[in-house]
Design a protein around this motif. Sequence first.
Motif, PDB file in Angstrom:
ATOM      1  N   CYS A 103       0.840  -1.199   0.000  1.00  0.00           N
ATOM      2  CA  CYS A 103       0.000   0.000   0.000  1.00  0.00           C
ATOM      3  C   CYS A 103       0.873   1.246   0.000  1.00  0.00           C
ATOM      4  CB  CYS A 103      -0.908  -0.005   1.233  1.00  0.00           C
ATOM      5  SG  CYS A 103      -2.133   1.316   1.263  1.00  0.00           S
ATOM      6  N   THR A 104       0.505   2.237  -0.812  1.00  0.00           N
ATOM      7  CA  THR A 104       1.231   3.500  -0.829  1.00  0.00           C
ATOM      8  C   THR A 104       0.754   4.382   0.322  1.00  0.00           C
ATOM      9  OG1 THR A 104      -0.352   4.716  -2.199  1.00  0.00           O
ATOM     10  CG2 THR A 104       1.279   3.345  -3.346  1.00  0.00           C
ATOM     11  N   ALA A 105       1.438   5.508   0.515  1.00  0.00           N
ATOM     12  CA  ALA A 105       1.050   6.445   1.572  1.00  0.00           C
ATOM     13  C   ALA A 105      -0.338   7.025   1.330  1.00  0.00           C
ATOM     14  CB  ALA A 105       2.081   7.570   1.666  1.00  0.00           C
ATOM     15  N   ALA A 106      -0.760   7.042   0.060  1.00  0.00           N
ATOM     16  CA  ALA A 106      -2.082   7.568  -0.289  1.00  0.00           C
ATOM     17  C   ALA A 106      -3.165   6.500  -0.247  1.00  0.00           C
ATOM     18  CB  ALA A 106      -2.040   8.204  -1.677  1.00  0.00           C
ATOM     19  N   GLY A 107      -2.787   5.294   0.198  1.00  0.00           N
ATOM     20  CA  GLY A 107      -3.777   4.233   0.313  1.00  0.00           C
ATOM     21  C   GLY A 107      -4.022   3.451  -0.955  1.00  0.00           C
ATOM     22  N   LYS A 108      -3.156   3.606  -1.964  1.00  0.00           N
ATOM     23  CA  LYS A 108      -3.315   2.870  -3.222  1.00  0.00           C
ATOM     24  C   LYS A 108      -2.627   1.512  -3.104  1.00  0.00           C
ATOM     25  CE  LYS A 108      -5.369   4.088  -5.787  1.00  0.00           C
ATOM     26  NZ  LYS A 108      -4.982   4.494  -7.134  1.00  0.00           N
ATOM     27  N   ARG A 109      -3.355   0.469  -3.471  1.00  0.00           N
ATOM     28  CA  ARG A 109      -2.847  -0.884  -3.299  1.00  0.00           C
ATOM     29  C   ARG A 109      -2.119  -1.364  -4.556  1.00  0.00           C
ATOM     30  NH1 ARG A 109      -3.953  -1.856   1.557  1.00  0.00           N
ATOM     31  NH2 ARG A 109      -2.387  -3.506   1.345  1.00  0.00           N
ATOM     32  N   TRP A 110      -1.072  -2.171  -4.319  1.00  0.00           N
ATOM     33  CA  TRP A 110      -0.334  -2.770  -5.421  1.00  0.00           C
ATOM     34  C   TRP A 110       0.263  -4.090  -4.957  1.00  0.00           C
ATOM     35  CZ3 TRP A 110       5.171  -3.037  -5.013  1.00  0.00           C
ATOM     36  CH2 TRP A 110       5.704  -2.331  -3.936  1.00  0.00           C
ATOM     37  N   ILE A 111       0.494  -4.983  -5.904  1.00  0.00           N
ATOM     38  CA  ILE A 111       0.989  -6.325  -5.616  1.00  0.00           C
ATOM     39  C   ILE A 111       2.393  -6.480  -6.181  1.00  0.00           C
ATOM     40  CG2 ILE A 111       0.698  -8.773  -6.193  1.00  0.00           C
ATOM     41  CD1 ILE A 111      -2.342  -8.286  -6.066  1.00  0.00           C
ATOM     42  N   GLU A 112       3.293  -6.955  -5.320  1.00  0.00           N
ATOM     43  CA  GLU A 112       4.667  -7.242  -5.745  1.00  0.00           C
ATOM     44  C   GLU A 112       4.868  -8.751  -5.747  1.00  0.00           C
ATOM     45  OE1 GLU A 112       8.953  -6.965  -3.648  1.00  0.00           O
ATOM     46  OE2 GLU A 112       8.013  -5.001  -4.010  1.00  0.00           O
ATOM     47  N   GLN A 113       5.233  -9.282  -6.899  1.00  0.00           N
ATOM     48  CA  GLN A 113       5.497 -10.707  -7.013  1.00  0.00           C
ATOM     49  C   GLN A 113       6.952 -11.007  -6.652  1.00  0.00           C
ATOM     50  OE1 GLN A 113       3.746 -12.412 -10.738  1.00  0.00           O
ATOM     51  NE2 GLN A 113       3.284 -10.277 -11.217  1.00  0.00           N
ATOM     52  N   ALA A 114       7.207 -12.226  -6.223  1.00  0.00           N
ATOM     53  CA  ALA A 114       8.583 -12.640  -5.952  1.00  0.00           C
ATOM     54  C   ALA A 114       9.389 -12.593  -7.247  1.00  0.00           C
ATOM     55  CB  ALA A 114       8.596 -14.051  -5.370  1.00  0.00           C
ATOM     56  N   GLN A 115      10.643 -12.156  -7.143  1.00  0.00           N
ATOM     57  CA  GLN A 115      11.453 -11.967  -8.351  1.00  0.00           C
ATOM     58  C   GLN A 115      11.747 -13.295  -9.037  1.00  0.00           C
ATOM     59  OE1 GLN A 115      14.666  -9.251  -7.810  1.00  0.00           O
ATOM     60  NE2 GLN A 115      15.399  -9.422  -9.914  1.00  0.00           N
ATOM     61  N   ASP A 116      12.113 -14.309  -8.285  1.00  0.00           N
ATOM     62  CA  ASP A 116      12.232 -15.693  -8.773  1.00  0.00           C
ATOM     63  C   ASP A 116      12.669 -15.837 -10.230  1.00  0.00           C
ATOM     64  OD1 ASP A 116      11.557 -16.576  -6.312  1.00  0.00           O
ATOM     65  OD2 ASP A 116       9.623 -17.451  -6.868  1.00  0.00           O
ATOM     66  N   GLY A 117      13.903 -15.464 -10.512  1.00  0.00           N
ATOM     67  CA  GLY A 117      14.447 -15.671 -11.848  1.00  0.00           C
ATOM     68  C   GLY A 117      14.152 -14.576 -12.843  1.00  0.00           C
ATOM     69  N   MET A 118      13.306 -13.616 -12.492  1.00  0.00           N
ATOM     70  CA  MET A 118      13.036 -12.504 -13.401  1.00  0.00           C
ATOM     71  C   MET A 118      14.236 -11.567 -13.457  1.00  0.00           C
ATOM     72  SD  MET A 118       9.073 -11.290 -12.904  1.00  0.00           S
ATOM     73  CE  MET A 118       8.900 -11.461 -11.128  1.00  0.00           C
ATOM     74  N   THR A 119      14.515 -11.031 -14.624  1.00  0.00           N
ATOM     75  CA  THR A 119      15.553 -10.012 -14.731  1.00  0.00           C
ATOM     76  C   THR A 119      15.091  -8.767 -13.987  1.00  0.00           C
ATOM     77  OG1 THR A 119      14.627  -9.057 -16.746  1.00  0.00           O
ATOM     78  CG2 THR A 119      16.190 -10.896 -17.007  1.00  0.00           C
ATOM     79  N   PRO A 120      16.016  -7.896 -13.570  1.00  0.00           N
ATOM     80  CA  PRO A 120      15.593  -6.662 -12.884  1.00  0.00           C
ATOM     81  C   PRO A 120      14.590  -5.853 -13.694  1.00  0.00           C
ATOM     82  CG  PRO A 120      17.952  -6.976 -12.638  1.00  0.00           C
ATOM     83  CD  PRO A 120      17.485  -8.033 -13.594  1.00  0.00           C
ATOM     84  N   GLU A 121      14.781  -5.801 -15.017  1.00  0.00           N
ATOM     85  CA  GLU A 121      13.862  -5.029 -15.856  1.00  0.00           C
ATOM     86  C   GLU A 121      12.464  -5.645 -15.854  1.00  0.00           C
ATOM     87  OE1 GLU A 121      16.804  -6.177 -16.777  1.00  0.00           O
ATOM     88  OE2 GLU A 121      17.991  -4.319 -16.877  1.00  0.00           O
ATOM     89  N   LYS A 122      12.403  -6.965 -15.993  1.00  0.00           N
ATOM     90  CA  LYS A 122      11.104  -7.640 -15.997  1.00  0.00           C
ATOM     91  C   LYS A 122      10.438  -7.545 -14.635  1.00  0.00           C
ATOM     92  CE  LYS A 122       8.826 -11.947 -17.331  1.00  0.00           C
ATOM     93  NZ  LYS A 122       8.997 -13.327 -17.852  1.00  0.00           N
ATOM     94  N   PHE A 123      11.251  -7.633 -13.573  1.00  0.00           N
ATOM     95  CA  PHE A 123      10.701  -7.526 -12.228  1.00  0.00           C
ATOM     96  C   PHE A 123      10.054  -6.159 -12.012  1.00  0.00           C
ATOM     97  CE2 PHE A 123      11.441  -6.384  -7.687  1.00  0.00           C
ATOM     98  CZ  PHE A 123      10.522  -7.265  -7.133  1.00  0.00           C
ATOM     99  N   MET A 124      10.701  -5.104 -12.476  1.00  0.00           N
ATOM    100  CA  MET A 124      10.144  -3.761 -12.314  1.00  0.00           C
ATOM    101  C   MET A 124       8.831  -3.603 -13.071  1.00  0.00           C
ATOM    102  SD  MET A 124      12.047  -2.156 -10.220  1.00  0.00           S
ATOM    103  CE  MET A 124      11.455  -0.489 -10.443  1.00  0.00           C
ATOM    104  N   GLN A 125       8.682  -4.358 -14.159  1.00  0.00           N
ATOM    105  CA  GLN A 125       7.459  -4.275 -14.956  1.00  0.00           C
ATOM    106  C   GLN A 125       6.375  -5.247 -14.488  1.00  0.00           C
ATOM    107  OE1 GLN A 125       6.735  -2.154 -17.459  1.00  0.00           O
ATOM    108  NE2 GLN A 125       8.702  -1.108 -17.191  1.00  0.00           N
ATOM    109  N   SER A 126       6.657  -6.002 -13.423  1.00  0.00           N
ATOM    110  CA  SER A 126       5.713  -7.031 -12.980  1.00  0.00           C
ATOM    111  C   SER A 126       4.773  -6.555 -11.880  1.00  0.00           C
ATOM    112  CB  SER A 126       6.482  -8.260 -12.482  1.00  0.00           C
ATOM    113  OG  SER A 126       7.146  -7.977 -11.252  1.00  0.00           O
ATOM    114  N   MET A 127       4.899  -5.291 -11.455  1.00  0.00           N
ATOM    115  CA  MET A 127       4.054  -4.789 -10.379  1.00  0.00           C
ATOM    116  C   MET A 127       2.606  -4.663 -10.859  1.00  0.00           C
ATOM    117  SD  MET A 127       6.395  -4.671  -8.197  1.00  0.00           S
ATOM    118  CE  MET A 127       8.190  -4.722  -8.272  1.00  0.00           C
ATOM    119  N   ILE A 128       1.673  -4.930  -9.966  1.00  0.00           N
ATOM    120  CA  ILE A 128       0.250  -4.897 -10.309  1.00  0.00           C
ATOM    121  C   ILE A 128      -0.455  -3.889  -9.409  1.00  0.00           C
ATOM    122  CG2 ILE A 128      -1.913  -6.200 -10.366  1.00  0.00           C
ATOM    123  CD1 ILE A 128      -0.226  -8.710 -10.884  1.00  0.00           C
TER     124      ILE A 128
END
Length: 313
Positions: A103-128
């Motif tokens: 959750c952000t400071a403004a109360g906006k929710r987001w999901i972070e997946q485990a990196q598990d083999g993802m490249t840093p670039e792909k991991f940054m693009q995997s947020m929901i």
Amino acid sequence: MPDVGAQPIPSYGPTPNGSSNRGHRIPASGTFPIICWQLSLNREYTKEEYDACHKVVSICVEHTKVQYNPRDSDSFRQLMTLMLPLLMMRHRRVPRAKWKDECTAAGKRWIEQAQDGMTPEKFMQSMIGYHSGFEGSLCSMIMVQGNKHRVVNIGIGTKKSAVEPRGVTVAAYVESQSHKLTPLELENITKDQNDETILRRLSMNLALKQAYIKAIGHPIGFDYSRLEFNVPERTAMGDGYPLTGWEFRIWRTTLGVARRDQLVKEEYECVVAFFRGTTDSRFVFYETAEQLNSWVQFINIDQMVKVIPKLTA
């Protein structure tokens, strides 16, 4: 009567260039793809179903505690809504242990997946980023995937096309909501149309404001009249300034809800607001089930209850 589906939106007449408001180009889904889930509370629930849902939420949803109250229908609505992210991640084949709900400071929710083999670039693009809520018999969740600072700027608004309280005239209901509208909005809503269209236009306008307010993370109590959505002209203003960079997706959902021995039709105006950072804002109307099926998934109580054993995996 279908359990849930799309219906044509009420016409606001010609657009500024004289063309119809039908047939807007459907956005491509390649960049920041948006997916919506809508759950129809299409029948009464049982205590056993409530207990099963409450148990799943107690185990899997850490950020919200729902007081146990099986007789409270709003409590069941909240449980169903909180289960939508679990269902969404299950469909993405991501085990519950492999993602965190943040959750952000403004109360906006987001999901972070485990990196598990993802490249840093792909991991940054995997947020929901996601936002969920319920209105009447409809529970909804909207999600988008990409960079965290972009995907949190999303919200959904749903408004039932019905007067409140039941039995009042449409004119009286519009008057009771007029403090949320600008004079231009009120004119657009009430001009040269019958009660049914006026009610749908009002519901659409309120859903637009709700979606935008949720997308930017403003708290309860935000003054709706600070926003102006001129739907015929396809423009949006906030405090007198243009709201640029926004995409507003608009559609209607129709439910068939079992009330004792009767099937009752309910209609909801639905809006998704997402900040894409473009030089202008656009309004996209979805009028058919075929258009919606590419990004909106409709389910009901039975379908949600059926997958409960899999949501904790």
